[in-house]
Structures are given as C-alpha cells and as structure tokens.
Design an enzyme around this catalytic site. Structure first.
Site, PDB file in Angstrom:
ATOM      1  N   ASP A 192      16.919  -8.474  15.130  1.00  0.00           N
ATOM      2  CA  ASP A 192      15.530  -8.726  14.730  1.00  0.00           C
ATOM      3  C   ASP A 192      15.341 -10.233  14.557  1.00  0.00           C
ATOM      4  O   ASP A 192      16.074 -10.866  13.795  1.00  0.00           O
ATOM      5  CB  ASP A 192      15.241  -8.007  13.413  1.00  0.00           C
ATOM      6  N   ASP A 223      25.242   0.613  12.313  1.00  0.00           N
ATOM      7  CA  ASP A 223      23.783   0.651  12.268  1.00  0.00           C
ATOM      8  C   ASP A 223      23.347   1.453  11.052  1.00  0.00           C
ATOM      9  O   ASP A 223      24.028   2.405  10.662  1.00  0.00           O
ATOM     10  CB  ASP A 223      23.196   1.271  13.534  1.00  0.00           C
ATOM     11  N   GLU A 246      20.433  -1.326  25.640  1.00  0.00           N
ATOM     12  CA  GLU A 246      19.184  -0.709  26.089  1.00  0.00           C
ATOM     13  C   GLU A 246      18.060  -1.745  26.163  1.00  0.00           C
ATOM     14  O   GLU A 246      17.301  -1.779  27.134  1.00  0.00           O
ATOM     15  CB  GLU A 246      18.778   0.434  25.146  1.00  0.00           C
ATOM     16  N   TYR A 247      17.961  -2.594  25.139  1.00  0.00           N
ATOM     17  CA  TYR A 247      16.932  -3.626  25.131  1.00  0.00           C
ATOM     18  C   TYR A 247      17.140  -4.619  26.269  1.00  0.00           C
ATOM     19  O   TYR A 247      16.184  -5.050  26.920  1.00  0.00           O
ATOM     20  CB  TYR A 247      16.937  -4.382  23.794  1.00  0.00           C
ATOM     21  N   LYS A 260       8.907 -15.357  11.176  1.00  0.00           N
ATOM     22  CA  LYS A 260       8.233 -16.146  10.143  1.00  0.00           C
ATOM     23  C   LYS A 260       9.247 -16.946   9.324  1.00  0.00           C
ATOM     24  O   LYS A 260      10.308 -16.442   8.967  1.00  0.00           O
ATOM     25  CB  LYS A 260       7.426 -15.224   9.234  1.00  0.00           C
ATOM     26  N   GLU A 305      30.215  -4.387  16.302  1.00  0.00           N
ATOM     27  CA  GLU A 305      28.848  -4.723  16.702  1.00  0.00           C
ATOM     28  C   GLU A 305      27.933  -4.407  15.539  1.00  0.00           C
ATOM     29  O   GLU A 305      27.872  -3.259  15.075  1.00  0.00           O
ATOM     30  CB  GLU A 305      28.401  -3.942  17.932  1.00  0.00           C
TER      31      GLU A 305
END
Length: 218
Positions: free
Chosen positions: A118, A69, A192-193, A122, A44
């Site tokens: 993320d 991470d 969690e998100y 833009k 992950e």
C-alpha cells in the site's frame, strides 16, 4: 485494497494447520524445526492471493518461504494455490506484518519481499509505509547480517520514497530496475497485481537493498 469477505475462509485456514501456522509466536527462533531443515528462510510481507510466494516456493525448493497476510479472504486463496502444489517449503501466517519480532527471532530470516505494498500517498500516513524507517528497523532485527529486502511496485512515488528511505537508513542499493519487464532480469515471478498492471503497459519498479553487516542503531 481489501477483498470482499470470502465465505468459509476462516474455516478453510483452520482446517490446514500443516500449512497455516497456528500461534506462530511459538515458533519464534524455531522455524528451521518447523520446516525440518536448515535452508534459508525468505518471507513475503503482504502475500495477498499467494501467486508470488507459491511460485517462488515451487521454483526454489532449496529455500523455505513464509507468506504473511492479515486478510483472511486473500490468504485462503493463497492456501488453495499452495494445496494444489503440495510444497513442503511453504508456510502461511495470518498475522499483522507490523509485528514481525513477535514471530521471528533476531537474525532468523535471510530475505524479505515487499510486493506492491500500500503506497499510503498522503504525507501524514508516511509512518504506515512498509519502507518507513521504523519498519526497516524491525526488518533489520529479524534479518541476518547483510540480509536483503527485495521490493517491487508499480507506484513511482512510493518507489522513489523507498529508494530514499533505504539510503537514509544506511542500506546498500544492490540493483535498481526502472522498468523490470523491459530488462534482462530472469526468473521473475509475478504477483497478481504485477500481471494486471504490466498488461496495461505500466512499468514495474524493483530494487534489491541490503542491510550492512553491522546492525544499525536508529
């Protein structure tokens, strides 16, 4: 989103080398040796606080999981969750997910998870999205032929972009969910998100995309 610096995070990670891999480049091409078996390896990228990767490792002892991470604070929380479960099929890496070929050999990984990455909305930041073609080329290199990326997000713009990016790269979209929690998909482990966004009634988008057997030249 960056978490506020957590006191003692670095020390905690350093105190558990059995779970947090020191100098992971040394294990490139030797992850089966690290785990002590030849089970499939799933990684992950951007594992955050670890709810997903810990949950998956607990639910699937027949698969080896690696959570990656670059944020010390969130990875320390993932470590605490892993320690509670005592999972022999889980390892954590404090490294940049952009440099995967430094840590994994060609064809060494079976599956990749991208969860709530993320979105970099833009246009000028397109190259930073983890589903941009350069990242897909890296993923294809470390994945076995027919390896898959499983991608979840609450961001519709990023999801639509990713579907297009996968298709343009020549990947096969195996399954697509426009509202995962309203579907009959079973065995979902929430991040969690995901729990936060779904509690607000936001749809969760998911896709399983597969690279074709013959490596793509881009």
């Amino acid at each position: 989103m960056r978490m506020r610096k957590r006191h003692g995070a670095a020390e905690l990670l350093a105190s558990h080398p059995e779970l947090v891999v020191d100098e992971p480049a040394k294990w490139q091409g030797r992850w089966t040796e690290r785990f002590g078996n030849d089970h499939p390896i799933h990684i992950e990228i951007g594992s955050g606080k670890g709810q997903f990767v810990v949950g998956m490792a607990k639910a699937h002892p027949e698969i080896n999981y690696i959570g990656i991470d670059m944020q010390l604070s969130v990875l320390s929380i993932a470590l605490e969750k892993a320690l509670e479960e005592e999972l022999p099929n889980l390892q954590l890496l404090h490294v940049n997910g952009e440099e995967l070929t430094q840590y994994f050999a060609e064809n060494e990984v079976d599956q990749i998870y991208l969860n709530f990455s993320d979105p970099w909305p833009k246009t000028r930041h397109e190259k930073r999205r983890l589903t941009f073609k350069t990242f897909l080329a890296t993923d294809e290199t470390i994945l076995k032929p027919n390896g898959e990326i499983h991608f979840k997000t609450d961001n519709r713009g990023l999801f639509e972009y990713s579907l297009s990016s996968f298709s343009k790269y020549g990947m096969i979209l195996e399954q697509v969910w426009l509202d995962l929690h309203a579907s009959d998909y079973g065995g979902n482990i929430m991040t969690e998100y995901e729990a936060k966004f779904s509690a607000k009634g936001q749809p969760i988008y998911r896709v399983e995309a597969r690279f074709q057997a013959e490596k793509t030249t881009k």
